[in-house]
Design a protein around this motif. Structure first.
Motif, PDB file in Angstrom:
ATOM      1  N   THR A 117      -3.453  12.041  10.825  1.00  0.00           N
ATOM      2  CA  THR A 117      -4.150  10.959  11.525  1.00  0.00           C
ATOM      3  C   THR A 117      -4.224   9.704  10.661  1.00  0.00           C
ATOM      4  OG1 THR A 117      -5.481  12.608  12.691  1.00  0.00           O
ATOM      5  CG2 THR A 117      -6.281  10.336  12.719  1.00  0.00           C
ATOM      6  N   ALA A 118      -4.549   9.882   9.390  1.00  0.00           N
ATOM      7  CA  ALA A 118      -4.633   8.736   8.481  1.00  0.00           C
ATOM      8  C   ALA A 118      -3.298   8.018   8.392  1.00  0.00           C
ATOM      9  CB  ALA A 118      -5.086   9.202   7.095  1.00  0.00           C
ATOM     10  N   VAL A 163       3.735   2.217   2.969  1.00  0.00           N
ATOM     11  CA  VAL A 163       4.489   3.449   3.147  1.00  0.00           C
ATOM     12  C   VAL A 163       3.513   4.611   3.046  1.00  0.00           C
ATOM     13  CG1 VAL A 163       6.631   2.492   2.255  1.00  0.00           C
ATOM     14  CG2 VAL A 163       5.108   3.710   0.705  1.00  0.00           C
ATOM     15  N   HIS A 164       3.739   5.613   3.870  1.00  0.00           N
ATOM     16  CA  HIS A 164       2.910   6.820   3.875  1.00  0.00           C
ATOM     17  C   HIS A 164       3.769   7.950   3.327  1.00  0.00           C
ATOM     18  CE1 HIS A 164      -0.335   9.470   5.144  1.00  0.00           C
ATOM     19  NE2 HIS A 164       0.569  10.270   5.705  1.00  0.00           N
ATOM     20  N   VAL A 165       3.353   8.483   2.190  1.00  0.00           N
ATOM     21  CA  VAL A 165       4.135   9.480   1.476  1.00  0.00           C
ATOM     22  C   VAL A 165       3.653  10.878   1.835  1.00  0.00           C
ATOM     23  CG1 VAL A 165       4.938  10.231  -0.789  1.00  0.00           C
ATOM     24  CG2 VAL A 165       4.352   7.839  -0.407  1.00  0.00           C
ATOM     25  N   ARG A 166       4.610  11.774   2.038  1.00  0.00           N
ATOM     26  CA  ARG A 166       4.279  13.178   2.303  1.00  0.00           C
ATOM     27  C   ARG A 166       4.790  14.039   1.151  1.00  0.00           C
ATOM     28  NH1 ARG A 166       6.143  12.683   8.603  1.00  0.00           N
ATOM     29  NH2 ARG A 166       4.141  11.951   9.446  1.00  0.00           N
ATOM     30  N   PRO A 167       3.972  14.207   0.109  1.00  0.00           N
ATOM     31  CA  PRO A 167       4.396  15.061  -0.995  1.00  0.00           C
ATOM     32  C   PRO A 167       4.299  16.532  -0.616  1.00  0.00           C
ATOM     33  CG  PRO A 167       2.167  14.276  -1.374  1.00  0.00           C
ATOM     34  CD  PRO A 167       2.654  13.595  -0.124  1.00  0.00           C
ATOM     35  N   PHE A 168       5.268  17.319  -1.049  1.00  0.00           N
ATOM     36  CA  PHE A 168       5.206  18.762  -0.857  1.00  0.00           C
ATOM     37  C   PHE A 168       4.447  19.364  -2.045  1.00  0.00           C
ATOM     38  CE2 PHE A 168       7.868  17.567   2.454  1.00  0.00           C
ATOM     39  CZ  PHE A 168       8.197  18.649   3.278  1.00  0.00           C
ATOM     40  N   ASN A 169       4.381  20.673  -2.137  1.00  0.00           N
ATOM     41  CA  ASN A 169       3.581  21.324  -3.178  1.00  0.00           C
ATOM     42  C   ASN A 169       3.915  20.767  -4.555  1.00  0.00           C
ATOM     43  OD1 ASN A 169       4.187  23.226  -0.859  1.00  0.00           O
ATOM     44  ND2 ASN A 169       2.533  24.344  -1.833  1.00  0.00           N
ATOM     45  N   HIS A 170       2.890  20.396  -5.318  1.00  0.00           N
ATOM     46  CA  HIS A 170       3.118  19.968  -6.689  1.00  0.00           C
ATOM     47  C   HIS A 170       2.084  20.608  -7.599  1.00  0.00           C
ATOM     48  CE1 HIS A 170       1.098  16.820  -4.317  1.00  0.00           C
ATOM     49  NE2 HIS A 170       0.390  16.496  -5.383  1.00  0.00           N
ATOM     50  N   ILE A 223       0.838  -1.196   0.000  1.00  0.00           N
ATOM     51  CA  ILE A 223       0.000   0.000   0.000  1.00  0.00           C
ATOM     52  C   ILE A 223       0.874   1.247   0.000  1.00  0.00           C
ATOM     53  CG2 ILE A 223      -1.835   1.268   1.188  1.00  0.00           C
ATOM     54  CD1 ILE A 223      -2.478  -1.422   2.645  1.00  0.00           C
ATOM     55  N   ILE A 224       0.591   2.152  -0.929  1.00  0.00           N
ATOM     56  CA  ILE A 224       1.205   3.474  -0.938  1.00  0.00           C
ATOM     57  C   ILE A 224       0.117   4.452  -0.515  1.00  0.00           C
ATOM     58  CG2 ILE A 224       2.514   5.172  -2.265  1.00  0.00           C
ATOM     59  CD1 ILE A 224       3.861   2.445  -2.214  1.00  0.00           C
ATOM     60  N   SER A 225       0.204   4.930   0.713  1.00  0.00           N
ATOM     61  CA  SER A 225      -0.784   5.864   1.253  1.00  0.00           C
ATOM     62  C   SER A 225      -0.270   7.283   1.024  1.00  0.00           C
ATOM     63  CB  SER A 225      -0.994   5.592   2.745  1.00  0.00           C
ATOM     64  OG  SER A 225      -1.700   6.649   3.360  1.00  0.00           O
ATOM     65  N   ILE A 226      -1.097   8.136   0.410  1.00  0.00           N
ATOM     66  CA  ILE A 226      -0.648   9.480   0.068  1.00  0.00           C
ATOM     67  C   ILE A 226      -1.110  10.472   1.134  1.00  0.00           C
ATOM     68  CG2 ILE A 226      -0.585  11.281  -1.673  1.00  0.00           C
ATOM     69  CD1 ILE A 226       0.663   8.568  -2.506  1.00  0.00           C
ATOM     70  N   GLY A 227      -0.129  11.041   1.832  1.00  0.00           N
ATOM     71  CA  GLY A 227      -0.410  12.050   2.839  1.00  0.00           C
ATOM     72  C   GLY A 227      -0.133  13.438   2.306  1.00  0.00           C
ATOM     73  N   SER A 228       0.517  14.277   3.119  1.00  0.00           N
ATOM     74  CA  SER A 228       0.778  15.655   2.707  1.00  0.00           C
ATOM     75  C   SER A 228       1.878  16.256   3.570  1.00  0.00           C
ATOM     76  CB  SER A 228      -0.490  16.496   2.849  1.00  0.00           C
ATOM     77  OG  SER A 228      -0.212  17.875   2.674  1.00  0.00           O
ATOM     78  N   SER A 229       2.642  17.165   2.971  1.00  0.00           N
ATOM     79  CA  SER A 229       3.626  17.921   3.749  1.00  0.00           C
ATOM     80  C   SER A 229       2.942  18.786   4.796  1.00  0.00           C
ATOM     81  CB  SER A 229       4.459  18.810   2.822  1.00  0.00           C
ATOM     82  OG  SER A 229       3.638  19.761   2.154  1.00  0.00           O
TER      83      SER A 229
END
Length: 315
Positions: free
Chosen positions: A147-148, A164-171, A110-116
């Motif tokens: 939380t997620a 893995v929980h990904v924290r992408p910055f501004n895109h 699982i690739i969980s998409i979070g946020s910066s």
């Protein structure tokens, strides 16, 4: 590899689907509406993260090797006006996805998409943020993603899942709608060029510095994470480069076909803002060798051209 993408019809989802197909992956696109179409050969299935049965049904039928969980509420502004919807979609929705994996596709990565945004005011430290930086989210959207991510990794550990929980910055890039700073600037500039509005661009605080990536670099990072064996945990996706919002606007002004006035709009100001918000991508680089490759200004021009075509088609 068979890959399920939730939220496949969104800005990131569409480009990810196309990139995965180009790499010869078999893609199952989780969509909200049956009439959604893609410019690549994919399998479309209705999925709603708040309807667990739809998730389990698709997972049991297709048994994906990997799931990229993009579905969610992505706007900070909307999270303030409707925090309940944001929490339900981003937190409960993510828990439903992971619970469905436990019941129907436990072998899937699982690739969980979070946020910066999860880091929040920790950026006041004034240094590039790493995955070990403390999180102090400052809006309902950021809280929902934080939380997620925390719950997802705990559930993964308990159920022996790969996550893995990904924290992408501004895109940014073609296809992104208003509500994000670069698409807001460009959509307004093109509307002025097309005589669709008065000759001024509304802005918030343009003195701050942020970390930006062109969408194709973000997509490549996600693909590297699903194609490599990487340890569970958090991963930043960022450029590591600080860019002042004012400088971005100045560049776009030079590319504009018309002149206009810049006006500050109080409605675009964040209730909690920090002057410097930049990430460190050392961890994902060490794990996958990923590094950004699209020049920033080239990405701006591609986005500007896309908006011009989009508006011209409305004539």
């Amino acid at each position: 590899m068979r890959i399920l993408v939730t939220g496949a019809s969104g800005f990131v989802g569409r480009r990810l689907v196309r990139a995965l197909v180009e790499r010869d992956h078999e893609v199952v696109a989780g969509v909200h509406r049956a009439e959604v179409t893609f410019d690549a050969p994919v399998i479309c299935r209705y999925m709603n993260v708040l309807e667990p049965d739809t998730l389990v049904e698709v997972l049991r039928q297709f048994k994906p090797a990997c799931i990229v969980h993009l579905a969610g509420q992505t706007l900070v502004e909307l999270s303030w006006s409707n925090p309940v919807h944001t929490i339900q979609t981003n937190v409960i929705g993510t828990m439903n996805v992971i619970d469905a994996v436990c019941h129907a596709a436990q072998q899937a990565r699982i690739i969980s998409i979070g946020s910066s945004e999860e880091y929040g005011i920790s950026a006041l430290m004034g240094v590039p943020l790493t995955e070990d930086s403390p999180c102090s989210p400052q809006n309902p959207y950021a809280v929902s993603k934080f939380t997620a991510g925390q719950l997802a990794l705990q559930m993964a550990q308990k159920n022996q899942l790969e996550l893995v929980h990904v924290r992408p910055f501004n895109h940014f890039g073609p296809g992104q709608g208003p509500g994000f700073v670069i698409s807001d600037f460009i959509s307004q500039i093109v509307a002025i060029e097309q005589n669709r509005c008065a000759p001024f661009v509304k802005v918030g605080d343009i003195t701050v510095q942020r970390d930006f990536l062109y969408i194709d670099d973000v997509i490549h990072a996600y693909i590297q994470l699903l194609e490599h064996e990487v340890p569970n945990g958090f991963y930043n996706v960022c450029s590591g480069v600080s860019r002042k919002i004012e400088d971005i606007l100045s560049y776009l002004i030079l590319q504009s076909k018309v002149t206009f006035e810049v006006k500050r709009d109080a409605n675009k100001l964040r209730t909690s803002n920090v002057p410097f918000f930049v990430g460190c991508a050392d961890k994902i680089h060490a794990a996958t060798d990923w590094t950004p490759s699209i020049p920033f200004h080239e990405g701006l021009l591609q986005t500007l051209d896309w908006w011009r075509v989009k508006h011209s088609k409305r004539e």
